[in-house]
Structures are given as structure tokens and as C-alpha cells.
Write a protein that holds these residues in place. Sequence first.
Motif, PDB file in Angstrom:
ATOM      1  N   LYS A  32      10.560  14.566  -2.465  1.00  0.00           N
ATOM      2  CA  LYS A  32      10.743  13.437  -3.382  1.00  0.00           C
ATOM      3  C   LYS A  32      10.448  12.107  -2.702  1.00  0.00           C
ATOM      4  O   LYS A  32       9.819  11.220  -3.279  1.00  0.00           O
ATOM      5  N   PHE A  33      10.921  11.975  -1.469  1.00  0.00           N
ATOM      6  CA  PHE A  33      10.700  10.728  -0.733  1.00  0.00           C
ATOM      7  C   PHE A  33       9.220  10.529  -0.444  1.00  0.00           C
ATOM      8  O   PHE A  33       8.649   9.481  -0.767  1.00  0.00           O
ATOM      9  N   TRP A  34       8.575  11.527   0.170  1.00  0.00           N
ATOM     10  CA  TRP A  34       7.180  11.368   0.559  1.00  0.00           C
ATOM     11  C   TRP A  34       6.262  11.280  -0.652  1.00  0.00           C
ATOM     12  O   TRP A  34       5.286  10.518  -0.653  1.00  0.00           O
ATOM     13  N   ASP A  35       6.548  12.044  -1.679  1.00  0.00           N
ATOM     14  CA  ASP A  35       5.734  11.986  -2.888  1.00  0.00           C
ATOM     15  C   ASP A  35       5.802  10.599  -3.510  1.00  0.00           C
ATOM     16  O   ASP A  35       4.789  10.051  -3.955  1.00  0.00           O
ATOM     17  N   HIS A  36       7.004  10.019  -3.522  1.00  0.00           N
ATOM     18  CA  HIS A  36       7.169   8.700  -4.122  1.00  0.00           C
ATOM     19  C   HIS A  36       6.417   7.638  -3.318  1.00  0.00           C
ATOM     20  O   HIS A  36       5.654   6.842  -3.883  1.00  0.00           O
TER      21      HIS A  36
ATOM     22  N   GLU B 245       0.820  -1.205   0.000  1.00  0.00           N
ATOM     23  CA  GLU B 245       0.000   0.000   0.000  1.00  0.00           C
ATOM     24  C   GLU B 245       0.861   1.266   0.000  1.00  0.00           C
ATOM     25  O   GLU B 245       2.041   1.248   0.389  1.00  0.00           O
ATOM     26  N   LEU B 246       0.237   2.367  -0.404  1.00  0.00           N
ATOM     27  CA  LEU B 246       0.896   3.664  -0.319  1.00  0.00           C
ATOM     28  C   LEU B 246       1.069   4.047   1.152  1.00  0.00           C
ATOM     29  O   LEU B 246       0.308   3.615   2.005  1.00  0.00           O
ATOM     30  N   TRP B 247       2.064   4.883   1.420  1.00  0.00           N
ATOM     31  CA  TRP B 247       2.355   5.267   2.799  1.00  0.00           C
ATOM     32  C   TRP B 247       1.476   6.406   3.307  1.00  0.00           C
ATOM     33  O   TRP B 247       1.702   6.916   4.404  1.00  0.00           O
ATOM     34  N   ASP B 248       0.468   6.823   2.529  1.00  0.00           N
ATOM     35  CA  ASP B 248      -0.404   7.896   3.021  1.00  0.00           C
ATOM     36  C   ASP B 248      -1.196   7.446   4.248  1.00  0.00           C
ATOM     37  O   ASP B 248      -1.565   8.259   5.093  1.00  0.00           O
TER      38      ASP B 248
END
Length: 549
Positions: free
Chosen positions: A475-479, A452-455
Motif C-alpha cells: 500500500k505504501f509503495w504503490d501509493h 515526483e513519484l518515488w519510482d
Amino acid sequence: MTYTNPPNSFVQEQLAVEEDEDSGSLVLYEKRPPQPWEQGDVREPSKIKPGEVTITYMTHACMELKFNGFTFFFDPWLTGPAFLRGWWLQHEPPSDWLQRLSKADAIYISHLHSDHLSYETLAKLLEIRKDIPIYVGDLSTPVFLRAPSHGMEGKLNINVCKFDKWVELTEDLRFMILMDGVHPAMDTCILLDYKGHFILNTVDCTCPNGARLPKNVDVMMSDFAGGASGFPMTFFGGRYTEEWKRKFIKTERQKLLQYKASVVKEVKPKLYIPFAGYFVEAHPSDKYLRDLNLKNDPNDLCALIENQCTDVKTWVPVPDRTIDLGLLLENRPFSIDPKNMSTRDYYKTSWNIAETEISLQESRNHQLFKTNDWLQTYFDWANFSNYDLVVRIMETDENFVPIFDTSRDIIVDFEANKPKILSSVPKNIANRNYLEIKARTQCFRHTILKGELWDGLYIGFQCQVSRNPDTFHFKFWDHFQIALPLEPPNWEKVLKDRKRDKSVKRDENTACVSVKSNVAAGYADLGWVKYSMLTAALAIIVVTIYRKK
């Protein structure tokens, strides 16, 4: 002058240049091109009868709109949590929500966040109907990006719409999906046209359609509450004290109210609705969040708008409260309250938290996490590298107290062209970008296991973050919140390889034991030989002595 535009975003038209004859200076100004709703088949508003068009609030960002028999739903999150277990519905949806949703003629889903795209809600819908058209924008980050991991690939009637183009639903009803100017890769809003009357839903867009919006629409709705970000709630250390957070939150909420009021003032709708902010941190472990992460009151925003825009009416929604657009246009009382429902019935008092915990605990106890041989596979799969950042992830209990052992303390260096798993923090960490993440173990493992995405960890407040230096690593969080691969990691192969490796090791151990046994047996045989030789030697000595006598 060269104009450069972000990819997949709005194009800045070339500015016009004129010389000021008096001062000799150059003046730059923007020509206003026609907007998409102003081109082609522009419809003049025609009369709408009372009862012909109704807008009913369900919960959070979900609205049920009826246009002369055609039913259109917005963002149906009507059951279960969002962002793992971080968000829960504040309002109790109407008891017949599933029956009503199953009778929809169309559904619009604005973006992939789980408070708008609820796979749990859609799973219940699929048990009844599979053919309802679901409309989404043509985003570079697809709205149904995670459908495969939720077992819904190919099961939904998804229709991807080009931006700024009318989609005809009936002879009188059409809609157009518009892009967000700040988050063009993942957020959208929608404009509906019924007989020349506009309904504008800007949802969560920070800058809907690049701030180019239609004026004098009949109804406008938008988010209002705030509190929907991991910053600053999930941060600790340094300046991020509870006192600092309270001051920051208070300031940001006031700024948000002023901004929302300014947009309404620009659009000048006949009616404004604050919605898409009715969630609560209901999990028992998140009580401190409920106390700290205060949201805007919709009544405060409505009062501010009515003070600044005397011609704009406002309407605070409660579940099953309905707007009659025909009555609104005739300047008559237009709000219809649900029957036999008191104020206390609007708010949820219980949630299916135990059911959600079962799934999370299954992930926590999954055999994958018995060793750490999955780490390299996961971060190779995530495909994030060539960025100066060391990330330490510590699995924790419910109170974010780290559970220290070799399998729960993970250190990854993303600087090279391939992520590197480290056994300890680098000695030169003072000269590196360093991110420390404390994550509740069942939520972290569920995210890893399902790909899953980290959101869910970040926006769902299931982690705490410290950083040195205090810099946001976009860049890290967006990815990790948007750009992870569509398919989850191949954990079946990891487990098979682990089983094979154990089998090989077991065979090697068996062979080793066999050799030792044979050697030991050999030594035992030699012992008997020595005993026989000693016995024979003693016999010879006795015979010799006897003969001498």
C-alpha cells in the motif's frame, strides 16, 4: 459461488460446472470466450512485398515501424536518464533519431515509467512538432499523470484508447491496446494488424492480456533482461547481504528466461525479438550496481527459444538494425544491418551526467530545505494515512552514509487519519511496522520539490531500504510510486508563510529591543536624578558645618 474481481482488472467469467458421472465429483472448467482480435472485422492475411513493412530498433524499448509510408514509433526514450539518474541508455541511438521521430505519424507509449515515457525526449520533439498523435491505454493511473509537473499539460496530442478496441490508422493498418493482468492500473501492451499480419509487443507486461494472446503472430517482442526493480538491490540489513543478493538475482534471471520462453512457445510467432532491457547504471556512484545487478543476455534467451521452439526465428537488435517483414514471410534473409557501423559503435561510452547533476544540485540547495517546515505540508499533500507504518527517511551522501542533523532525519507515522511528524522513533517501535529509507540527498529533495513519484528513488536505485518486520508494504509503495496527486505541493505558499512568519518575528524582536532601550534610558535618567540629589545633600551638609563654626 460468488465471483469477485479486482477493480479495473480482468473479469473472471463464471466457471462451468459439470458432474463426473463415474466419481460423482464436480468438475470446474473455464469456457474460452472469443478474444477481441477474433471478433468483428477479422482480416485474412494478404501478401506483403519486400520493403513494404520494416521494423527498426532504435534503443531500449524504442522501435520505428514503417507500413507502406506510415511511420509508427514505440516508447521513445532516446536521450537523458530514466528514474532520476539511475538508468542510462546502453545502446547509442541513431544520430538522426530526432529527425526521424519528428516525422512519425503516430507514437505509442505503453506506460508512465520514464524508460518508456521520456519527458526529456518529448521536450526535444516539441521543439520541432506538437501535432503527432500519441496513443496510450485508458488506465486508471493515466500514462501522462505527471505531464503538469513537466510543463507539458495541454502541449501534446494525447489520444486515450479503450482496451480491446481496434484503432484504425490507415486502410490497411490498425492497432489494439491490451491490459496487463498483473498490473492493470499502469501497464499495457499493443497488437498491430497490417493486412491481416499481426505484430505483438508485450513491452514490460508481467501477464499480457491476462495470458490470453493471439497465436501464430508474425512478430513478437518483449522485455527479457530483469534487473528493473528496487528489490533486492536497494535493500540492506538482515538477510540482504551481497552474497544473498547474488544468489537471488541468478535464480530470478533464470526463472525470467524460462517464463519468457514459455510465453513465446505458447504464442508461436514467426520471429521473436528481445528488447526493452538495454539500460545501464552508468552514474559513477552506481558502479557497485553495475557489478551486482546482472541482466539476462538476449542471446541466451534466443538460444533457449530456438531450442524449445524449432519453428521460431529470433533476432537480437542493435541500433538501426532493420527487419524486412516481406522478406521474413518469404523465408528469405530479412535482417539488414546499418552501414558503416561496427559493434563497438552500438554501445554508449558517455552520458550527459553532468547536465543532469546540475538540476539535482539546484533542488538540493533550494531554499525550501533551509528548515523543516515543509514536512507536514508534503505528507498531508501525499494523502497517505490510516496505515500502521512508521517511516524514517535519512538524507545521505553518495555512499548512503547518513548526513545527521535536524533537517535531514525525518520520521513520519502514518497510523492515524493524518500523517504525524515525529521528533524521534516511537518507544514501541518493536511492535510497529518500521521502514528505514536512506536516500541520496539531491535525489530525495528533487523528488519532494517537484512532487515526483518515488519510482525514481526505488526503481532508480537512489535509496536503500531496511524493514522490520521484513514485509513488503504494498500500500505504501504503490501509493508513493503511482497515486500521488497530479499537481505538486504548493511550495510557493510555504515559502510565503515562512517569510511572513520571519517578518512577524522580526517586528516582535524590534519591539522588544525598543522597550529595552526605553527602560535603559529610564534607568539612565534615574541615575542623573540620584546624582543631583546626592550633590544637593552634600552642599547642605557643607553649609551646615560652616555655620556651626
